[in-house]
Design a protein around this motif. Structure first.
Motif, PDB file in Angstrom:
ATOM      1  N   GLY A 282       1.440  10.166  -8.863  1.00 16.31           N
ATOM      2  CA  GLY A 282       2.550  10.387  -9.775  1.00 16.31           C
ATOM      3  C   GLY A 282       3.777  11.027  -9.156  1.00 16.31           C
ATOM      4  N   ALA A 283       3.809  11.178  -7.849  1.00 13.62           N
ATOM      5  CA  ALA A 283       4.986  11.778  -7.209  1.00 13.62           C
ATOM      6  C   ALA A 283       6.182  10.838  -7.339  1.00 13.62           C
ATOM      7  N   ALA A 284       7.334  11.377  -7.660  1.00 15.28           N
ATOM      8  CA  ALA A 284       8.551  10.573  -7.816  1.00 15.28           C
ATOM      9  C   ALA A 284       9.114  10.189  -6.451  1.00 15.28           C
ATOM     10  N   ASP A 285       9.785   9.047  -6.423  1.00 18.52           N
ATOM     11  CA  ASP A 285      10.421   8.620  -5.173  1.00 18.52           C
ATOM     12  C   ASP A 285      11.396   9.678  -4.663  1.00 18.52           C
ATOM     13  N   SER A 286      12.111  10.321  -5.573  1.00 21.71           N
ATOM     14  CA  SER A 286      13.105  11.318  -5.161  1.00 21.71           C
ATOM     15  C   SER A 286      12.447  12.486  -4.430  1.00 21.71           C
ATOM     16  N   GLY A 287      11.257  12.890  -4.894  1.00 23.57           N
ATOM     17  CA  GLY A 287      10.564  13.988  -4.234  1.00 23.57           C
ATOM     18  C   GLY A 287      10.090  13.613  -2.848  1.00 23.57           C
ATOM     19  N   ILE A 288       9.541  12.392  -2.722  1.00 19.62           N
ATOM     20  CA  ILE A 288       9.076  11.935  -1.406  1.00 19.62           C
ATOM     21  C   ILE A 288      10.250  11.784  -0.451  1.00 19.62           C
ATOM     22  N   VAL A 289      11.351  11.225  -0.962  1.00 19.72           N
ATOM     23  CA  VAL A 289      12.561  11.085  -0.137  1.00 19.72           C
ATOM     24  C   VAL A 289      13.061  12.456   0.300  1.00 19.72           C
ATOM     25  N   ALA A 290      13.050  13.429  -0.628  1.00 24.23           N
ATOM     26  CA  ALA A 290      13.499  14.784  -0.288  1.00 24.23           C
ATOM     27  C   ALA A 290      12.643  15.376   0.824  1.00 24.23           C
ATOM     28  N   SER A 291      11.334  15.097   0.795  1.00 28.42           N
ATOM     29  CA  SER A 291      10.441  15.607   1.837  1.00 28.42           C
ATOM     30  C   SER A 291      10.796  15.035   3.195  1.00 28.42           C
ATOM     31  N   PHE A 292      11.034  13.719   3.247  1.00 25.12           N
ATOM     32  CA  PHE A 292      11.341  13.092   4.529  1.00 25.12           C
ATOM     33  C   PHE A 292      12.737  13.484   5.018  1.00 25.12           C
ATOM     34  N   LEU A 293      13.690  13.616   4.092  1.00 25.79           N
ATOM     35  CA  LEU A 293      15.024  14.062   4.504  1.00 25.79           C
ATOM     36  C   LEU A 293      14.990  15.482   5.051  1.00 25.79           C
TER      37      LEU A 293
ATOM     38  N   ILE B  64      14.197   5.512   4.208  1.00 22.21           N
ATOM     39  CA  ILE B  64      14.182   5.848   2.779  1.00 22.21           C
ATOM     40  C   ILE B  64      14.039   4.572   1.951  1.00 22.21           C
ATOM     41  N   ARG B  65      14.720   3.525   2.371  1.00 27.13           N
ATOM     42  CA  ARG B  65      14.607   2.241   1.659  1.00 27.13           C
ATOM     43  C   ARG B  65      13.164   1.747   1.692  1.00 27.13           C
ATOM     44  N   GLN B  66      12.497   1.912   2.850  1.00 27.13           N
ATOM     45  CA  GLN B  66      11.103   1.485   2.961  1.00 27.13           C
ATOM     46  C   GLN B  66      10.204   2.318   2.050  1.00 27.13           C
ATOM     47  N   ILE B  67      10.500   3.610   1.955  1.00 31.11           N
ATOM     48  CA  ILE B  67       9.703   4.486   1.099  1.00 31.11           C
ATOM     49  C   ILE B  67       9.816   4.060  -0.361  1.00 31.11           C
ATOM     50  N   VAL B  68      11.052   3.800  -0.792  1.00 27.33           N
ATOM     51  CA  VAL B  68      11.271   3.431  -2.192  1.00 27.33           C
ATOM     52  C   VAL B  68      10.599   2.100  -2.522  1.00 27.33           C
ATOM     53  N   LYS B  69      10.635   1.146  -1.574  1.00 29.40           N
ATOM     54  CA  LYS B  69      10.057  -0.170  -1.827  1.00 29.40           C
ATOM     55  C   LYS B  69       8.531  -0.175  -1.782  1.00 29.40           C
ATOM     56  N   LEU B  70       7.955   0.763  -1.068  1.00 26.43           N
ATOM     57  CA  LEU B  70       6.515   0.749  -0.837  1.00 26.43           C
ATOM     58  C   LEU B  70       5.744   0.996  -2.136  1.00 26.43           C
ATOM     59  N   SER B  71       4.792   0.126  -2.422  1.00 25.40           N
ATOM     60  CA  SER B  71       3.958   0.309  -3.618  1.00 25.40           C
ATOM     61  C   SER B  71       2.645   0.978  -3.233  1.00 25.40           C
ATOM     62  N   PRO B  72       2.050   1.754  -4.143  1.00 22.53           N
ATOM     63  CA  PRO B  72       0.771   2.413  -3.826  1.00 22.53           C
ATOM     64  C   PRO B  72      -0.322   1.416  -3.440  1.00 22.53           C
ATOM     65  N   MET B  73      -0.414   0.278  -4.139  1.00 19.94           N
ATOM     66  CA  MET B  73      -1.441  -0.701  -3.844  1.00 19.94           C
ATOM     67  C   MET B  73      -1.302  -1.239  -2.442  1.00 19.94           C
ATOM     68  N   GLU B  74      -0.054  -1.523  -2.030  1.00 20.75           N
ATOM     69  CA  GLU B  74       0.179  -2.060  -0.664  1.00 20.75           C
ATOM     70  C   GLU B  74      -0.150  -1.009   0.366  1.00 20.75           C
ATOM     71  N   ALA B  75       0.165   0.242   0.064  1.00 27.76           N
ATOM     72  CA  ALA B  75      -0.049   1.302   1.054  1.00 27.76           C
ATOM     73  C   ALA B  75      -1.523   1.564   1.324  1.00 27.76           C
ATOM     74  N   ILE B  76      -2.385   1.445   0.288  1.00 22.72           N
ATOM     75  CA  ILE B  76      -3.805   1.803   0.464  1.00 22.72           C
ATOM     76  C   ILE B  76      -4.715   0.586   0.330  1.00 22.72           C
TER      77      ILE B  76
END
Length: 418
Positions: free
Chosen positions: A313-324, A403-415
């Motif tokens: 349930g983590a938001a894209d904005s939070g994950i992006v903030a972590s990587f930035l 960041i674009r790759q992070i936003v596009k990435l789906s949980p199903m594809e990742a795992i």
């Protein structure tokens, strides 16, 4: 998520060290090019301060050199008193000039100057007080003594090394002639060399400065002046000063407004600033490229983690903030490494960069400019602001694709392989 970004910075200490070195190199280049541009700009501003409110006086129709064919006329001594009496004149500096042959048809300029007055250059008269490289300057105690400070060009011609200063002597043979120099029936003059300077100009480095009174005695000039430099108390009052001077001494003197600072600004300063800006732009591009590849690698390496966070349930904005956060900190560590390197060796390496990457693009007569500039690191608020801005720019621009790759990435594809 910000705390996670900070922790992720330390996940691979080896990668952190390598990335800090890779990012630190363009940061170091940025600081070097910035210091070169600032040094030349400071030189220009110094010249402006000495020029915008200054006039040069010399005998009408003459260069004012006491042994130059057809140009040996000098100003009468009473011109000095007249000039000093003009309203709004804040300072008057007197000079005596002669020429001495060197090799072939070349020559050096000999300048008599009062200690404390500006050491002016014959071809760039407003560009005074060149940088002293070795030894000391003239002092009040030197009045009447046969000593001199010489340009590095004269030192090279005479074979005088830096370690020879104070012990070395230079003999001027006043009987020697030259196509534009006539002989004087005077005994040779031996001067003790107490300093070597660098002017930034090939011609400016071919000068010999000696005390004014010593020049009078050596060349047999009991009175008269080659140059008078007149400084007004402000640039606004310069036209009024010039008008009154033309009334008082216009019949015997040419009154000249120095213009070489404009030449310096349109040639050397402009060329150096263009090259410095190009170097800064190159540094920024290199930073962005390093961050781009590093963050792309990080995103691919942590695809499973990103997918898991999204699944929880983590938001894209939070994950992006972590990587930035991680990208900004990587840039900050690189900036710190580049700044430390710059603080330790910045001055010497800036001289090398100037000589290899800047000097070849300058007009030939400015080829020695690096030696006359103060390229030592100068830390301050402006530099700190520039480093912070560079860190943020490199982090944002370099991470954009990741960041674009992070936003596009789906949980199903990742795992999908789990």
């Amino acid at each position: 998520m910000l705390r996670i970004g900070v922790r992720n910075l330390w996940r691979s200490k080896l990668r952190l060290a390598l990335v800090a070195a890779l990012i630190g190199a363009p940061f170091f280049l940025l600081l070097v090019m910035q210091s070169i541009g600032d040094a030349v700009q400071r030189q220009t501003e110094t010249l402006k301060e000495n020029v915008n409110n200054t006039l040069q006086l010399r005998a009408r129709g003459s260069m004012g050199h006491v042994n130059m064919v057809g140009n040996e006329d000098i100003l009468p001594q009473d011109a000095l008193a007249k000039v000093k009496g003009v309203r709004h004149v804040s300072r008057v500096e007197s000079y005596l000039l002669a020429m001495t042959p060197t090799e072939g048809n070349n020559f050096a300029m000999v300048v008599g100057v009062d200690p404390g007055d500006t050491r002016r250059l014959e071809s760039h008269g407003e560009a005074g007080n060149p940088k002293l490289l070795h030894g000391r300057d003239l002092t009040d105690d030197d009045r009447g003594k046969r000593i001199a400070i010489i340009g590095q060009g004269v030192a090279k011609w005479a074979g005088i090394k830096p370690e020879d200063v104070v012990r070395a002597t230079l003999t001027l043979d006043l009987r020697r002639t030259h196509p534009v120099i006539f002989a004087l029936d005077r005994t040779p003059v031996t001067l003790t060399v107490v300093g070597i300077y660098a002017s930034g100009y090939v011609f400016g480095d071919m000068q010999i400065f000696m005390p004014f009174d010593s020049f009078r005695e050596a060349y047999g000039v009991p009175e008269g002046i080659s140059w008078l430099y007149v400084r007004a108390d402000s640039a606004d009052n310069l036209p009024a000063v010039e008008k009154e001077l033309r009334t008082l001494v216009g019949d015997v003197a040419d009154i000249i407004s120095p213009t070489t600072v404009a030449e310096f600004q349109t040639t050397a300063t402009a060329a150096v600033q263009r090259l410095a800006n190009a170097g800064i732009a190159l540094s920024a591009v290199l930073m962005v490229l390093v961050v781009f590849f590093v963050m792309l690698l990080v995103v691919r390496e942590r695809g499973w983690e990103i997918g898991t966070l999204k699944a929880l349930g983590a938001a894209d904005s939070g994950i992006v903030a972590s990587f930035l956060t991680e990208a900004v900190l990587l840039c900050a560590v690189g900036a710190l490494a580049g700044t430390l390197l710059f603080g330790l060796w910045g001055g010497r390496l800036a001289q090398l960069v100037f000589g290899l990457g800047v000097a070849p693009f300058l007009p030939a007569h400015y080829s020695t400019l690096a030696g006359s500039l103060s390229l030592a690191p100068q830390f301050g608020g402006a530099m700190l602001g520039m480093l912070i801005a560079a860190c943020l720019f490199a982090a944002l621009a370099g991470s954009a694709w990741g960041i674009r790759q992070i936003v596009k990435l789906s949980p199903m594809e990742a795992i999908r392989h789990e």
